[in-house]
Scaffold this active site. Structure first.
Site, PDB file in Angstrom:
ATOM      1  N   LYS A  55      -9.161  -1.238   0.953  1.00 31.28           N
ATOM      2  CA  LYS A  55      -8.592  -1.000   1.959  1.00 31.28           C
ATOM      3  C   LYS A  55      -9.433   0.329   1.356  1.00 31.28           C
ATOM      4  CE  LYS A  55      -6.760  -3.549   5.171  1.00 31.28           C
ATOM      5  NZ  LYS A  55      -6.913  -4.030   5.919  1.00 31.28           N
TER       6      LYS A  55
ATOM      7  N   SER B 215      -1.300  -5.418   9.444  1.00 29.16           N
ATOM      8  CA  SER B 215      -0.726  -6.957   8.712  1.00 29.16           C
ATOM      9  C   SER B 215       1.041  -7.681   9.327  1.00 29.16           C
ATOM     10  CB  SER B 215      -0.216  -6.603   7.162  1.00 29.16           C
ATOM     11  OG  SER B 215      -0.171  -6.860   6.077  1.00 29.16           O
TER      12      SER B 215
ATOM     13  N   LYS C 219      -3.477 -12.562  12.084  1.00 31.81           N
ATOM     14  CA  LYS C 219      -4.597 -12.343  11.674  1.00 31.81           C
ATOM     15  C   LYS C 219      -5.252 -13.037  11.319  1.00 31.81           C
ATOM     16  CE  LYS C 219      -5.639  -8.346  10.433  1.00 31.81           C
ATOM     17  NZ  LYS C 219      -4.542  -8.432   9.493  1.00 31.81           N
ATOM     18  N   THR C 220      -4.891 -13.835   9.848  1.00 32.40           N
ATOM     19  CA  THR C 220      -5.380 -14.675   9.240  1.00 32.40           C
ATOM     20  C   THR C 220      -5.294 -15.559   9.823  1.00 32.40           C
ATOM     21  OG1 THR C 220      -4.927 -13.436   7.514  1.00 32.40           O
ATOM     22  CG2 THR C 220      -5.148 -15.982   6.861  1.00 32.40           C
TER      23      THR C 220
ATOM     24  N   ASP D 237      -9.884 -10.349   7.965  1.00 29.49           N
ATOM     25  CA  ASP D 237      -9.571  -9.071   7.852  1.00 29.49           C
ATOM     26  C   ASP D 237     -10.440  -7.864   8.795  1.00 29.49           C
ATOM     27  OD1 ASP D 237      -6.947  -7.447   7.696  1.00 29.49           O
ATOM     28  OD2 ASP D 237      -7.773  -7.185   5.850  1.00 29.49           O
TER      29      ASP D 237
ATOM     30  N   HIS E 144     -10.270  -3.433  12.440  1.00 27.85           N
ATOM     31  CA  HIS E 144      -9.865  -4.370  11.320  1.00 27.85           C
ATOM     32  C   HIS E 144      -8.847  -6.046  12.317  1.00 27.85           C
ATOM     33  CE1 HIS E 144      -5.211  -3.781  10.062  1.00 27.85           C
ATOM     34  NE2 HIS E 144      -6.398  -4.298   8.656  1.00 27.85           N
TER      35      HIS E 144
ATOM     36  N   ARG F 188       1.186 -12.468  -1.373  1.00 28.75           N
ATOM     37  CA  ARG F 188      -0.215 -13.114  -1.214  1.00 28.75           C
ATOM     38  C   ARG F 188      -0.807 -13.585  -2.282  1.00 28.75           C
ATOM     39  NH1 ARG F 188      -2.301  -8.939   2.997  1.00 28.75           N
ATOM     40  NH2 ARG F 188      -0.618  -7.637   3.331  1.00 28.75           N
TER      41      ARG F 188
ATOM     42  N   ARG G  68       1.105  -1.483   0.291  1.00 30.04           N
ATOM     43  CA  ARG G  68       0.053  -0.168   0.212  1.00 30.04           C
ATOM     44  C   ARG G  68       1.045   1.381  -0.162  1.00 30.04           C
ATOM     45  NH1 ARG G  68      -2.077   0.589   4.045  1.00 30.04           N
ATOM     46  NH2 ARG G  68      -0.916  -0.837   5.879  1.00 30.04           N
TER      47      ARG G  68
END
Length: 532
Positions: free
Chosen positions: A200, A239, A243-244, A258, A219, A324, A60
């Site tokens: 996002k 990130s 989380k995943t 997410d 988030h 990713r 990003r």
């Protein structure tokens, strides 16, 4: 000429966008892949995955994101965190982008943001790249064919990677631009192929809209007990914090990885898919996520692969550490069919501590939870943002400052109220370093993290003995089955314990220095537990 299924009263021409080449509406995955291949946007990989690289931008560009400063939002935007853009500059940017689009082909997708029909948003994505359409179909929620017949977009995102902004003419920072105009209900993205900007931008939009409806945007990933949707857990984190990985528990139902909302009814996913980091991904450690990398339509972004065999190299980060895969939620066998659950019973705040100071898990009081939510301490991991090549300790309030249009205290107070109303238990989990800081210590063992989380979620951890942490005052378990006792006391994992003490003092001071900005905005109970 238009192709595909669309509400005839909601074409681009109805939005004042004309003069384009071919316009493809709501194509499904096989069609998008066929067009992407014809346009040489990528290659077909094993199992029908689609392999792409995103060129210059592999993460990003948060410094290139702008919010248009109109009177209607002037008093509600956190301007210290969001770069303003003048309304007339946005108007010029929009007209210049439309002029750039003339004669070019575009792919249009009408999608839902939000699994809860009461709070979902109708969004339209107009993309220059066919594979961006594939990506966003995975990421958001796909309407049924009958729902497209009368679909009216509330907000539109236009993404033109070949368009370069003019900072002087358009009032932005560089040739790359993400510009959000809440009055015109438009988001413009230019000069970046990184697909994460699409998702996002929608998350930032929901972060602005939903608090006004009493919904807490988060988030976070989320799951619930296998036979009890009311036994939900949410996992806050930036990130790279897990989380995943940690929400993909085979013994629980995955709600999402997410972005979620917490309404008066419970928790709901904003999305319809997952966007997982693949660096060092293995079939042994994360079999479900690994399996998606060879499934039809999965977008494989910025991964090195063998040009003859199409075997993916999960360890080669020469393109980026932020490699990713994007896939629809149903590719995970234990994913929720509805994307909704009850109120969270447990709230986990994930941090990646590059200092090696924090314990692997700690129990937080509601006031401590508010403190650590506003602090949002973690480490930016390599590749997620441009220029980040190794972990950088940072404070990202609400565990998602780049996506927060409003002041952090607004989200913090919403979370505080919901915790008080529904009685969630709060935990902090460190997935960062142990036995030393980054460079000398090692990453927290994933097996230990999973064991601690399992104990927290099934209630057994709450029944163990705890000690008060000398640096932060939260409760830390003394012993947990399946976890080395020494791991629970970070100081004991360091060869030089005086070096640990110095590092801990440094981190405490960082917390103190950061939290000063919130002192006048917080309640007395939160101020009382501040560690300085």
């Amino acid at each position: 000429m238009t192709h595909g299924r669309v509400n005839p009263k909601n074409t681009l021409e109805h939005q004042g966008i004309s003069g384009l080449g071919e316009v493809y509406y709501n194509l499904i995955e096989p069609a998008l892949i066929n067009y992407a291949l014809k346009r040489d946007e990528g290659e077909l990989g094993k199992g029908g995955a689609f392999l792409v690289t995103t060129g210059q931008f592999t993460g990003r560009s948060p410094k290139d994101k702008h919010i248009v400063r109109t009177p209607s939002v002037e008093d509600s935007i956190w301007w210290e965190n969001n770069a303003p853009m003048a309304p007339d500059a946005f108007d010029v940017l929009y007209e210049d982008m439309l002029d750039h689009m003339k004669g070019r082909d575009y792919f249009v997708h009408d999608l839902f943001a939000g699994a809860d029909p009461e709070h979902r948003l109708n969004v339209r994505l107009v993309t220059e790249l066919a594979w961006h359409g594939l990506f966003i179909r995975h990421m958001l929620r796909r309407p049924e064919a009958a729902e497209l017949a009368d679909f009216i977009a509330e907000y539109t995102v236009i993404n033109c990677p070949t368009f370069k902004a003019d900072p002087e003419r358009h009032g932005c920072r560089s040739e790359t631009v993400i510009a959000m105009n809440f009055d015109r209900k438009l988001i413009l993205i230019g000069n970046t192929e990184y697909a994460g900007e699409n998702k996002k931008s929608i998350f930032s939009l929901l972060n602005y809209i939903l608090p006004g409806k009493g919904v807490m945007p988060m988030h976070c990933s989320a799951n619930h007990a296998a036979n009890d949707p009311d036994d939900a857990a949410v996992f806050f984190g930036l990130s790279g914090t897990g989380k995943t990985t940690l929400s993909a528990d085979p013994n629980r139902v995955l709600i999402g990885d997410d972005e979620h909302g917490w309404s008066d009814k419970g928790t709901f996913n904003f999305e319809g898919g997952c966007y997982a980091k693949t660096i060092n991904l293995s079939a042994e450690a994360e079999p479900e996520i690994f399996a998606t990398t060879s499934k039809f339509g999965t977008v494989i972004e910025n991964m090195v692969y063998d040009k003859d065999t199409y075997e993916l190299d999960f360890d080669d980060d020469s393109l980026t550490a932020n490699m990713r895969c994007a896939y629809p939620m149903h590719y995970i066998s234990n994913a929720s069919d509805t994307g909704v659950s009850g109120h969270p019973k447990n709230i986990i705040m994930l941090t990646c501590d590059a200092f090696g100071v924090l314990p692997p898990i700690a129990r937080l009081t509601p006031a401590q939870a508010m403190y650590h939510f506003l602090s949002g301490f973690t480490s930016k991991v390599a590749g997620t943002e441009r220029g980040v090549t190794e972990p950088e300790p940072t404070f990202s309030t609400c565990f998602g400052a780049p996506f927060m249009p409003r002041r952090p205290e607004e989200y913090g107070k919403l979370l505080q109220a919901k915790i008080a109303t529904h009685g969630a238990t709060c935990w902090m989990v460190n997935t960062g370093w142990t036995g030393g800081a980054y460079g000398t210590g090692s990453r927290m063992p994933i097996k230990a993290t999973r064991a601690l989380l399992t104990a927290a979620l099934d209630g057994t951890l709450g029944q163990t003995e705890f000690r008060k942490d000398a640096n932060f005052g939260f409760d830390v378990p003394v012993s947990v089955a399946g976890v080395d006792d020494a791991l629970l006391d970070p100081r004991q994992t360091w060869a030089d314990q005086s070096a640990y003490d110095a590092q801990a003092a440094k981190l405490v001071q960082m917390f103190c220095d950061n939290f000063g900005q919130y002192e006048k905005h917080i309640d007395d109970d939160v101020r009382a537990i501040a560690i300085c």
